[in-house]
Design a protein around this motif. Sequence first.
Motif, PDB file in Angstrom:
ATOM      1  N   ALA A   1      -2.757 -14.497 -14.644  1.00  0.00           N
ATOM      2  CA  ALA A   1      -1.370 -14.838 -14.820  1.00  0.00           C
ATOM      3  C   ALA A   1      -0.858 -16.226 -14.286  1.00  0.00           C
ATOM      4  O   ALA A   1      -0.327 -17.034 -15.064  1.00  0.00           O
ATOM      5  CB  ALA A   1      -0.451 -13.883 -14.158  1.00  0.00           C
TER       6      ALA A   1
ATOM      7  N   GLN B   1      -6.030 -10.067 -12.014  1.00  0.00           N
ATOM      8  CA  GLN B   1      -4.816 -10.189 -12.846  1.00  0.00           C
ATOM      9  C   GLN B   1      -3.710 -11.142 -12.348  1.00  0.00           C
ATOM     10  O   GLN B   1      -3.036 -11.816 -13.237  1.00  0.00           O
ATOM     11  CB  GLN B   1      -4.115  -8.797 -12.785  1.00  0.00           C
ATOM     12  N   LYS B   2      -3.674 -11.496 -11.000  1.00  0.00           N
ATOM     13  CA  LYS B   2      -2.673 -12.327 -10.591  1.00  0.00           C
ATOM     14  C   LYS B   2      -3.388 -13.796 -10.783  1.00  0.00           C
ATOM     15  O   LYS B   2      -2.380 -14.570 -11.250  1.00  0.00           O
ATOM     16  CB  LYS B   2      -2.390 -12.231  -9.012  1.00  0.00           C
TER      17      LYS B   2
ATOM     18  N   THR C   1      -2.258 -18.589 -16.946  1.00  0.00           N
ATOM     19  CA  THR C   1      -1.433 -18.344 -18.175  1.00  0.00           C
ATOM     20  C   THR C   1      -0.122 -19.278 -18.244  1.00  0.00           C
ATOM     21  O   THR C   1       0.123 -20.046 -18.931  1.00  0.00           O
ATOM     22  CB  THR C   1      -1.254 -17.009 -18.714  1.00  0.00           C
ATOM     23  N   THR C   2       0.334 -19.096 -16.821  1.00  0.00           N
ATOM     24  CA  THR C   2       1.564 -19.815 -16.506  1.00  0.00           C
ATOM     25  C   THR C   2       1.491 -21.488 -16.618  1.00  0.00           C
ATOM     26  O   THR C   2       2.145 -22.100 -16.962  1.00  0.00           O
ATOM     27  CB  THR C   2       2.239 -19.382 -15.362  1.00  0.00           C
TER      28      THR C   2
END
Length: 191
Positions: A112, A108-109, A115-116
């Motif tokens: 993220a 998940q990290k 995505t960023t």
Amino acid sequence: METRQQGLLDPEPVTEVDEEMVSDVDLNNTLTDEEREEILSELTKLEEDISTLRQVLASKEKHHSELKAKLGITPLIEFKQNFNRSWYDMQTSTAYKKTSETLSTAGQKTSAVFTTLGTAISRKFGDMRNSPSFKSFEEKVECTVSNIKTKVGSQGGGGSFEEVLSSAAHASAQETPSNNMSESSDHERTC
């Protein structure tokens, strides 16, 4: 008496014993003839019991195999069942659950972060595309393409594509940086 080299586990040095001393000690003197016969009798009975138990075990194993064969349980099926049971036991173990949770959190990290990063790159490309230098470059490319289309279309087969491309490149190379801003508005009107 001589001493031997001390071993790793020996707390004290070991001494060698004379053969004469060993022959003086008779270990059989501690048992009477009756006790000796009794022990031999018990040993014989134990050996018979062990033999009987081996025969019973062999018989039981044969019966076990026959019952499995009647049920259609093959060694492959047993292997699959054992594997599935072991897999289930592993999945329900605390270590597996903790590892799974850790990997899920890490995934998940990582997602993220990507995505960023993707958002930041898209924003930078958008900023770059809206910059004056990119707009100027884009206009030059559009005008060059338009000029090539016009020249190819107006010559009607009189000139090759390579000739038109080189003349357009020659015309673009002759433009000076100071003339670019004033000519770009002229080119927009002619393009």
